[in-house]
Each structure stands twice: as structure tokens, then as C-alpha cells.
Design a protein around this motif. Sequence first.
Motif, PDB file in Angstrom:
ATOM      1  N   PRO A 198       0.830  -1.213   0.000  1.00 22.76           N
ATOM      2  CA  PRO A 198       0.000   0.000   0.000  1.00 22.76           C
ATOM      3  C   PRO A 198       0.862   1.259   0.000  1.00 22.76           C
ATOM      4  N   LEU A 199       0.293   2.355  -0.545  1.00 24.89           N
ATOM      5  CA  LEU A 199       1.069   3.587  -0.681  1.00 24.89           C
ATOM      6  C   LEU A 199       1.542   4.038   0.688  1.00 24.89           C
ATOM      7  N   PRO A 200       2.803   4.481   0.768  1.00 24.11           N
ATOM      8  CA  PRO A 200       3.406   4.726   2.078  1.00 24.11           C
ATOM      9  C   PRO A 200       2.726   5.865   2.828  1.00 24.11           C
ATOM     10  N   PRO A 201       2.617   5.724   4.127  1.00 26.16           N
ATOM     11  CA  PRO A 201       2.088   6.799   4.962  1.00 26.16           C
ATOM     12  C   PRO A 201       3.125   7.919   5.122  1.00 26.16           C
ATOM     13  N   THR A 202       2.692   9.004   5.775  1.00 26.80           N
ATOM     14  CA  THR A 202       3.507  10.219   5.925  1.00 26.80           C
ATOM     15  C   THR A 202       4.911   9.938   6.428  1.00 26.80           C
ATOM     16  N   ASP A 203       5.012   9.021   7.407  1.00 21.46           N
ATOM     17  CA  ASP A 203       6.305   8.882   8.074  1.00 21.46           C
ATOM     18  C   ASP A 203       7.161   7.793   7.429  1.00 21.46           C
ATOM     19  N   HIS A 204       6.804   7.395   6.205  1.00 24.72           N
ATOM     20  CA  HIS A 204       7.569   6.337   5.570  1.00 24.72           C
ATOM     21  C   HIS A 204       8.926   6.869   5.104  1.00 24.72           C
ATOM     22  N   PRO A 205       9.989   6.031   5.159  1.00 25.92           N
ATOM     23  CA  PRO A 205      11.313   6.498   4.706  1.00 25.92           C
ATOM     24  C   PRO A 205      11.315   7.031   3.280  1.00 25.92           C
ATOM     25  N   SER A 206      10.413   6.534   2.413  1.00 22.34           N
ATOM     26  CA  SER A 206      10.445   7.014   1.026  1.00 22.34           C
ATOM     27  C   SER A 206      10.052   8.484   0.947  1.00 22.34           C
ATOM     28  N   VAL A 207       9.202   8.949   1.874  1.00 17.22           N
ATOM     29  CA  VAL A 207       8.821  10.365   1.865  1.00 17.22           C
ATOM     30  C   VAL A 207      10.034  11.205   2.279  1.00 17.22           C
ATOM     31  N   ALA A 208      10.746  10.732   3.309  1.00 22.81           N
ATOM     32  CA  ALA A 208      11.966  11.430   3.723  1.00 22.81           C
ATOM     33  C   ALA A 208      13.002  11.393   2.610  1.00 22.81           C
ATOM     34  N   ALA A 209      13.053  10.272   1.866  1.00 29.53           N
ATOM     35  CA  ALA A 209      14.022  10.164   0.769  1.00 29.53           C
ATOM     36  C   ALA A 209      13.703  11.178  -0.321  1.00 29.53           C
ATOM     37  N   ALA A 210      12.400  11.384  -0.606  1.00 30.56           N
ATOM     38  CA  ALA A 210      12.016  12.379  -1.612  1.00 30.56           C
ATOM     39  C   ALA A 210      12.441  13.772  -1.147  1.00 30.56           C
ATOM     40  N   GLU A 211      12.219  14.058   0.131  1.00 30.10           N
ATOM     41  CA  GLU A 211      12.618  15.365   0.650  1.00 30.10           C
ATOM     42  C   GLU A 211      14.123  15.543   0.564  1.00 30.10           C
ATOM     43  N   ASP A 212      14.844  14.460   0.857  1.00 31.20           N
ATOM     44  CA  ASP A 212      16.302  14.520   0.799  1.00 31.20           C
ATOM     45  C   ASP A 212      16.766  14.823  -0.623  1.00 31.20           C
ATOM     46  N   GLN A 213      16.124  14.189  -1.597  1.00 30.91           N
ATOM     47  CA  GLN A 213      16.489  14.430  -2.991  1.00 30.91           C
ATOM     48  C   GLN A 213      16.239  15.898  -3.364  1.00 30.91           C
ATOM     49  N   LEU A 214      15.089  16.448  -2.902  1.00 26.56           N
ATOM     50  CA  LEU A 214      14.781  17.847  -3.223  1.00 26.56           C
ATOM     51  C   LEU A 214      15.795  18.779  -2.560  1.00 26.56           C
ATOM     52  N   ARG A 215      16.237  18.397  -1.352  1.00 23.63           N
ATOM     53  CA  ARG A 215      17.270  19.203  -0.683  1.00 23.63           C
ATOM     54  C   ARG A 215      18.574  19.174  -1.468  1.00 23.63           C
ATOM     55  N   ARG A 216      18.915  17.995  -2.010  1.00 26.46           N
ATOM     56  CA  ARG A 216      20.146  17.896  -2.792  1.00 26.46           C
ATOM     57  C   ARG A 216      20.051  18.759  -4.047  1.00 26.46           C
ATOM     58  N   LEU A 217      18.859  18.779  -4.653  1.00 30.49           N
ATOM     59  CA  LEU A 217      18.661  19.629  -5.831  1.00 30.49           C
ATOM     60  C   LEU A 217      18.880  21.093  -5.453  1.00 30.49           C
ATOM     61  N   ALA A 218      18.288  21.508  -4.333  1.00 29.03           N
ATOM     62  CA  ALA A 218      18.406  22.907  -3.905  1.00 29.03           C
ATOM     63  C   ALA A 218      19.862  23.246  -3.597  1.00 29.03           C
ATOM     64  N   LYS A 219      20.576  22.294  -2.991  1.00 27.43           N
ATOM     65  CA  LYS A 219      21.961  22.540  -2.618  1.00 27.43           C
ATOM     66  C   LYS A 219      22.831  22.703  -3.870  1.00 27.43           C
ATOM     67  N   LEU A 220      22.599  21.834  -4.841  1.00 25.10           N
ATOM     68  CA  LEU A 220      23.360  21.925  -6.083  1.00 25.10           C
ATOM     69  C   LEU A 220      23.079  23.257  -6.770  1.00 25.10           C
ATOM     70  N   ALA A 221      21.767  23.606  -6.866  1.00 21.54           N
ATOM     71  CA  ALA A 221      21.393  24.844  -7.552  1.00 21.54           C
ATOM     72  C   ALA A 221      22.036  26.030  -6.851  1.00 21.54           C
ATOM     73  N   SER A 222      22.051  26.016  -5.522  1.00 22.92           N
ATOM     74  CA  SER A 222      22.603  27.179  -4.843  1.00 22.92           C
ATOM     75  C   SER A 222      24.118  27.221  -5.021  1.00 22.92           C
ATOM     76  N   ALA A 223      24.764  26.045  -5.106  1.00 20.93           N
ATOM     77  CA  ALA A 223      26.203  26.051  -5.362  1.00 20.93           C
ATOM     78  C   ALA A 223      26.498  26.583  -6.762  1.00 20.93           C
ATOM     79  N   LEU A 224      25.573  26.359  -7.686  1.00 23.91           N
ATOM     80  CA  LEU A 224      25.745  26.863  -9.051  1.00 23.91           C
ATOM     81  C   LEU A 224      25.217  28.283  -9.192  1.00 23.91           C
ATOM     82  N   GLU A 225      24.670  28.818  -8.088  1.00 19.89           N
ATOM     83  CA  GLU A 225      24.056  30.153  -8.088  1.00 19.89           C
ATOM     84  C   GLU A 225      22.964  30.269  -9.144  1.00 19.89           C
ATOM     85  N   LYS A 226      22.114  29.257  -9.189  1.00 15.31           N
ATOM     86  CA  LYS A 226      20.994  29.267 -10.120  1.00 15.31           C
ATOM     87  C   LYS A 226      19.740  28.899  -9.343  1.00 15.31           C
TER      88      LYS A 226
END
Lengths: 480, 236
Positions: A198-226
Motif C-alpha cells: 500500500p502507498l506509504p504513509p507520511t512517516d515512511h522512509p520514502s517520503v523522507a528520501a524524496a525530501e532529501d532528494q529535493l534538498r540535494r537539488l536545492a543545494k546543487l542549484a545554490s552552489a551553481l548560483e541558479k
Amino acid sequence: MTREPDHNQTLIAAENGPVIEADDTGLVLRLSDRVIRDIARRIGLPAAAPDPVPAQPPSAAPERLDAALLGDIDAWDLQREGEWLRFLAHRPGPQGARRYRRHASGGGIIAETPGPVLGLLSLGAGRRMTTFGGAPDFPHHVMACHVPDEGEPDHLVHGWRNRGADTLLADALLALRHQAHRALPLIVALPVLLPPGPLPPTDHPSVAAAEDQLRRLAKLASALEKPARLLAVGIEIGHDQAPTDATQFHAEALGWLDLIAARIPSRDLGQPRFLMVADCGPWWAHDPERNRAAIEGQHRLFLRPGLHDVTPVAPSYMFAQDDLGQPTPEAMAERAMIEAAALDSLLRRQPWTCPLLCLAEREGRTVRAVFKADGPLVIDPADPFGAGPGAGFALARTTAGITGVEIAPDDPQSVLIYLDGPLEPKGGAEPRLDYAVGGPALGRGTAHPAACGALRDEWSLDRGGRTLRRWALPGSLVIR
Amino acid sequence: MLTLPFSVPEAALTDRESRDLSRLTREVGGIWLRAADGQPEGWPAATDPDAIALPVAEAPVFAPHRTRAALRLTTGENRGFRLPDAVPDPSRWSAAILWAADEPALALLAVRPERGGNPLHLSDTEEGLVFRDDDGTASATLPRGQGPWRLTVLACADGRLTLAQDGRQASAQGLRVPPGAAHLLVGHRSLRRGMRKTLGAGRIAGVWLWPGLDILSDAEAAALRGALDGFRQWEV
């Protein structure tokens, strides 16, 4: 809170404040990020960067270095600027000689790209997360946010280990743009594995993993100043959730989309655009009774996606599978091409509409299936997936059978299904019309899912000698 | 005016910049005094109802000016306000002021240590806009600026004064700040009658104060900087 009186006259106000005003030079209103992006695109700017004032880094003067520091590659004009090594090079791939950069601490090489850094978030189980070896065709314009293994340095930019659905999609999109001499952005693949069940609930690790990926995107973009933008969220749900009830699956899927959308900072990244491949299951899932909850559940989601921007891209029955029911490398390349065509169309504000069953109504000894489609429908005479004489249509919960199907002569977006007898209900249930819900039991090594059909529209894409078509989505409806 | 019987996302409202600025200011414990909220007997902060600026000498006058509510400054008369103990640590703070003047308005804003000693003040003079301390150790100057309303930003951090307006910045080093809390003074620099030569004619529509934060350069103030830029773009 109250607003200071100023020279603007309010024309339209909502309950929570003014929406449209006039001043002595014209109308005053706030355009959304997507309008600004569209304006930027139409006046030919590579990107709009309406982001708040970027932090001012200490602007170190570029320092010239010997390009031999990069190793034995065809590179020249090496400079160090802040944390980055920037250089011109002739690298493998179709993109030609251009400017690249590498982080001073190491890691992979990326191209200098115009506009925002684009993210492709992807959530799915095995059939979406299949990977195979190799590097992308545009190895310096596509990168993946790998979560590093233990003991591995966590570089901003990684080299290549394998190719998956998102990197192939990024590659296909870049190929489309490269062919048309359009701008080549930097696209970052952000895959997140969903566990089966069944689709994961709020506290499932996959939700945290998605957030982590978005954080990595933001970190890369800010390092590139974009600025960073999320291009799309690819999802593949259905059979892997093993639903037992379509209504429940629909409700859970909507709740899960709410959950994912809430984790995406839309003010920074844009409203999420969900792309979904309609999952027809593995090749051995041939029994319509067992497939129906998953297929009808997805069908309900396509018909009623709630507040979300969900575009079904293609049915998975068009993609060949290996013995384990995973897409073959060729099928993954085809899926990426069709996803890229769909995404490119959406980015140009044009809809992408796979034929979608909307209504099944009885007309005597005929059932009329009305589709939403972008143009006339075709029952492919070649029947490439082996759907049989019914072209993927089947009746359930009734004693009647099908004698033939054809495109309705009076409406090219409807299909007439001819019956061999009256449409009597069986077992007290309402008769249903299925499309691509099941099929004959097939042996090992079958190329395509058994739940398939032969209905498509007239769209086609010729890539590398193969013609890709836009096939109808699987669905199941009560006959009215 | 057409009124819709429902709410829309805040990003679609034409006062979203004010709302952002107000919310972010409140989040960092800052203060926004809006002339629209001002009364002669007290000027409450929109972001913190407990912070009320009090009149100093003659009765203050609020009147609309160029379609905005504003505090009116009169030549030679102290009709300003003070916000007691508004700056707990005068070695690090920043502020902004939205003001208008045809002739030099002289004293606009000051931060004055409670126990006396070396106040900092912003003055609009014939020579330009001057942000300096009384001892004269640090002084930053910019041209007076253009436009009916001007948004001027001040920052004081690490012994350095910075003055910013119309995309220009000037700064000066070497400031020594006595310890202890300080008052924020609006429209004067002396806390009393007299000192007539420091009191000119002008209008003040709003004052922001961000204690403990240098909004011109602190990394954590990037959002506030962005909100202030949005406010300048749309509402000045």
C-alpha cells in the motif's frame, strides 16, 4: 492586516485581500511563476529568475590554471572561480566543444548550462526503478542525485554508474532540444524507490528520501548560483500496491499525491506536474478479475485526479518486458522517448492526451465506448501486442460475449462493441466493459503484458527506425 | 470594486509583498511601524501590538501625503516618536524608513543608547543622506535620491555602518558602540525640544527595525532582503 492607502484603486478583491488593482499607468496584479516562465520562454530569455536576491558570495577573481591539472582530456582555458574549476573542453557526446565545470573538491563534470537547474523526481517500484549500465548520451547535462554509499565522498556532482528511467527521460528531452537547436539545460534525476504494498504513509522512509532528494537539488542549484525548478514528478503506481478495491486505491493515491505535493516547495520549484505511466502489470498478470482493482483504480485516478496535474503518458503494455517482468533496455528507451514527447508538449502548453475510456453505454446489442482523445482513433490492424479480435475490449459480469469491434462510423473517438446476445447481468453484478484489463494466459518470455489492447490515435514518433504510437489507456467501466 | 466571496492563494494578492515583509519581520522579532496605524498619542507596531512608539515633545501629526498615510515633520518642531528599549544590542541591528521630502528633512531616524553616549542617526541634509554617529568616528553618505517616496536601509554590525538606497550602498568602519539597550527615535534625534537646527520638514510613511540582524548582509536574512526588494518594487 490593513493596507496603507496608496494610489492604486482596487478593482477585484477576494475575501482575504485585493487581487486586481489599477494605477494611473494600467492594471496591477501578480503573475504566477508559470506565467513568468512562459513570458521568459516566449521572449527568448533562457530562463526567468524571479528569485529573491541571491546571496552575494565573495567574488574571488578567476585564477588561471594549467588545463593539464584536469588530466589527459581535451580541455583548455582552465580557471578557478570560487569553489569551481571552469574550462572549455571537447567531450564525448553530441553536444560539441563547450564550457564545463567541476567542483574543486572532485566529482563529475557538468556542462555550463543556461537557465535554472531542472529536477526530475521519480517515485515508483521495480518497473520504474530498473537500471542498467552505461552513461547518458548527454553525460554532462544529465546528472543523478545519488545518495552516496557508506564511506563514499558525498560530492555535489557524481559520475555515472547506471541509467534509469529518469536519466533516460532527461536524455531524450535533451535529444529533442538538441535536434531543434534549443537551449540545453542541466537536468538532475531524483529517483526514489517506493516499496511494494500500500502507498506509504507520511512517516515512511520514502517520503523522507524524496525530501532529501529535493534538498540535494536545492543545494546543487545554490552552489551553481541558479534557481532550481522541478520539471516533473514521474510516478508509477498500480499493480505494485496490490490493491483489492479500486475506490480505496483511488482515495489512497489522491492522499499520497497530496502528501508528495505538500513536500514540494512550489513557490521555489513550481507546482508539481505528475507524469504517470499506466501500469498494466507484469506479463504473467493475465487474469482480469485479479487485475481489475489496480487497473480500475488507475483509471479512476486518470478520470478524477483531484487538484493535481496528472498526465498519463502511455500504457505500460506498449513496453516489452523481460522474463522477470521488468522493462527491457529498448523498452526503457522507448518509454523515455514517449515521456519526453509528452513532457515537451506539456512544456509548450499543449495537452498530451492518451485515448481514455470515459463512458460505456448500451445501444441494443451494441456497447458504445466513448473516449477522450486528441484526434480520431484507430484499431491497429497489426495488433502488435497480441490483444486478439476484441482489440483489448472484454465484457465482465455478464453472459454476453463480443463478436466484433470497430470505430463508430458516426464518431471517430468512439468504439462500437458488437455483442452476441443480450447484456444480461451475471451474479447480480452490473455488466462492465474492460479495456486492457486482462488477456489470454501466456508463456514465459512473452514480450508484453497480457493486459493489452490495440486501440490508439494517429500520433506517431519515428525514432531510430521504430514507430512509437500513442495507445489507449487501460480502463474498466460499468456499462450504463 | 468587485468582491469575490472566497479566498485566493496569498501569492495572488496584490499586497503579497507587504504580507511577506510583515510575516518575515514578525518571525525575526522585528518591528514595522506603519503611518496608517499611527495616532498622536501612540504609534503601535503592525507586527507587534505590544510595541507602541510614544510622542516626545509637541503633538505628532499624521496626514495623508501623496496618497499615503504619513507622519508629518515640521521645521524646528519636535513632533517625533520614540520606541523605548527597541534595540537591546545596539552593536547589531538594521532598519529601514520610507520617507518623502522636498527640502532636506534633517533628522529621520536615530538609535540612542539609553544611558547616553554616541547615538547613531540618519539625516537628510543639503549635502546628501548621512548615516553617522555623534562622535564622528564613522559616517556614510549617499545622494539624497529621487522619486516621491524613498526607501532607505540602515545596518549596523561589527563596528560597521551601512547605508543603502536606490541600489547604492555606502559604508564606514570604526564605530564604537557603548553596551546597553537603545531607543529608536523616529523624526528627531534628541529626545527633547530644542535642537531646532536638526528638525526639518518631511514625511515618514513607515519604519522597520530588525534588532540583532544585519539585513543587508546576513545570510539568514536573504528572505527578508528579498521581501524588502519586492516591497520596493511594488509598493514604493
